[in-house]
Design an enzyme around this catalytic site. Structure first.
Site, PDB file in Angstrom:
ATOM      1  N   LYS A  28      39.494  38.137  34.479  1.00 18.33           N
ATOM      2  CA  LYS A  28      39.568  38.702  35.824  1.00 18.33           C
ATOM      3  C   LYS A  28      40.032  40.146  35.720  1.00 18.33           C
ATOM      4  CE  LYS A  28      43.091  38.164  38.719  1.00 18.33           C
ATOM      5  NZ  LYS A  28      43.424  39.494  39.297  1.00 18.33           N
ATOM      6  N   ASP A  81      37.767  41.191  40.781  1.00 17.43           N
ATOM      7  CA  ASP A  81      38.607  40.731  41.889  1.00 17.43           C
ATOM      8  C   ASP A  81      39.089  41.926  42.716  1.00 17.43           C
ATOM      9  OD1 ASP A  81      40.373  39.256  43.499  1.00 17.43           O
ATOM     10  OD2 ASP A  81      41.969  39.319  42.006  1.00 17.43           O
ATOM     11  N   LYS A  90      38.445  42.004  46.252  1.00 17.13           N
ATOM     12  CA  LYS A  90      38.731  41.483  47.603  1.00 17.13           C
ATOM     13  C   LYS A  90      38.239  42.431  48.699  1.00 17.13           C
ATOM     14  CE  LYS A  90      42.957  39.071  46.073  1.00 17.13           C
ATOM     15  NZ  LYS A  90      43.143  39.678  44.737  1.00 17.13           N
ATOM     16  N   ASP A 109      35.930  45.074  54.901  1.00 17.48           N
ATOM     17  CA  ASP A 109      35.630  46.265  55.677  1.00 17.48           C
ATOM     18  C   ASP A 109      34.509  45.911  56.653  1.00 17.48           C
ATOM     19  OD1 ASP A 109      35.332  49.061  56.485  1.00 17.48           O
ATOM     20  OD2 ASP A 109      36.230  49.587  54.552  1.00 17.48           O
ATOM     21  N   THR A 161      47.837  33.229  47.580  1.00 18.68           N
ATOM     22  CA  THR A 161      48.784  32.194  47.147  1.00 18.68           C
ATOM     23  C   THR A 161      50.243  32.623  47.307  1.00 18.68           C
ATOM     24  OG1 THR A 161      48.522  32.964  44.858  1.00 18.68           O
ATOM     25  CG2 THR A 161      47.220  31.050  45.535  1.00 18.68           C
ATOM     26  N   ARG A 171      50.311  35.830  34.170  1.00 19.48           N
ATOM     27  CA  ARG A 171      51.525  35.991  33.374  1.00 19.48           C
ATOM     28  C   ARG A 171      51.851  34.841  32.431  1.00 19.48           C
ATOM     29  NH1 ARG A 171      54.539  38.239  38.681  1.00 19.48           N
ATOM     30  NH2 ARG A 171      52.831  36.992  39.553  1.00 19.48           N
TER      31      ARG A 171
END
Length: 233
Positions: free
Chosen positions: A33, A60, A62, A65, A120, A212
């Site tokens: 990603k 990614d 997102k 608009d 999330t 992470r």
């Protein structure tokens, strides 16, 4: 179609490539990603470089608009030959349809297109009090997923906890891409709605996005292989 996607949330192309050198001897090239931080730091060149090395890419960004702007932006991103891109479902059905139209090449091919339902890191309390969405978070996510399906998208980004209800509402072939993955023995960091890789598999995730717990691990390759084993079974 199940896989573990490593979130390459790095601040530079050099940092990312150095990290990925650790994976060069693996038979299974990780799905990656590329998010806003790395893309804004390094531009489309990082995508081209990683595609040249044989990695699949989930870009990614997102997008959110007006429909025409999103359509034109998606046409540009489609030329990068990425494998998956996303928009915010809150941008409306019309915007999602425009995104799909812009993403589709002249030969009819396109990357997978998914929509973010709720991040999330967002709790139901924050959604209701700050965004003034009065429905429950589960009802909101299912509604956004149904909107994405109506727009012709391939799936949604949701927490692993909601993957099952999205499948129930939209069908088993409607993809669920789920961040918010943590090992049971690792920190939650800033995530709220989370589970571990095995739990995500059981609930119904098609792809898990893991940052992470892999990138900050003492042995990232071992952490990635642990994710694969736990998620794919």
């Amino acid at each position: 179609m199940k896989d573990v996607i490593i979130a390459c949330d790095f601040s530079s192309k050099e940092e990312c490539l150095k990290f990925l050198k650790q994976f060069e001897n693996l038979q299974h090239k990780p799905f990656l990603k590329i998010g806003m931080e790395l893309f804004y730091a390094s531009g489309p060149e990082i995508v081209r470089e990683l595609k040249k090395q044989g990695f699949k890419i989930f870009l990614d960004l997102k997008l959110h608009d007006i429909p025409n702007t999103v359509k034109k932006a998606m046409k540009v991103l489609s030329n990068l030959d990425v494998d998956m891109v996303n928009v915010h479902a809150s941008g409306t059905i019309e915007m999602m349809k425009a995104a799909k139209e812009g993403l589709t090449r002249e030969d009819g091919t396109r990357p997978l297109l998914i929509a973010v339902t709720q991040l999330t890191s967002t709790s139901e309390k924050a959604m209701q009090e700050q965004l003034l969405i009065n429905s429950t978070i589960n009802d909101t996510i299912v509604k956004y997923a149904r909107n994405a399906k109506e727009a012709g998208l391939d799936g949604v980004v949701c927490s692993p906890l909601e993957a099952g209800m999205v499948k129930e509402a939209c069908g088993k072939d409607f993809l669920t891409v789920t961040p918010g993955i943590r090992f049971k023995d690792s920190s939650k960091d800033d995530q709220v709605r989370i589970t571990d890789p095995a739990g995500a598999r059981e609930i119904g995730s098609d792809f898990i996005v893991v940052g992470r717990p892999i990138t900050a691990a003492e042995n990232p390759v071992a952490a990635y292989e642990r994710c694969l084993k736990d998620f794919l079974g």
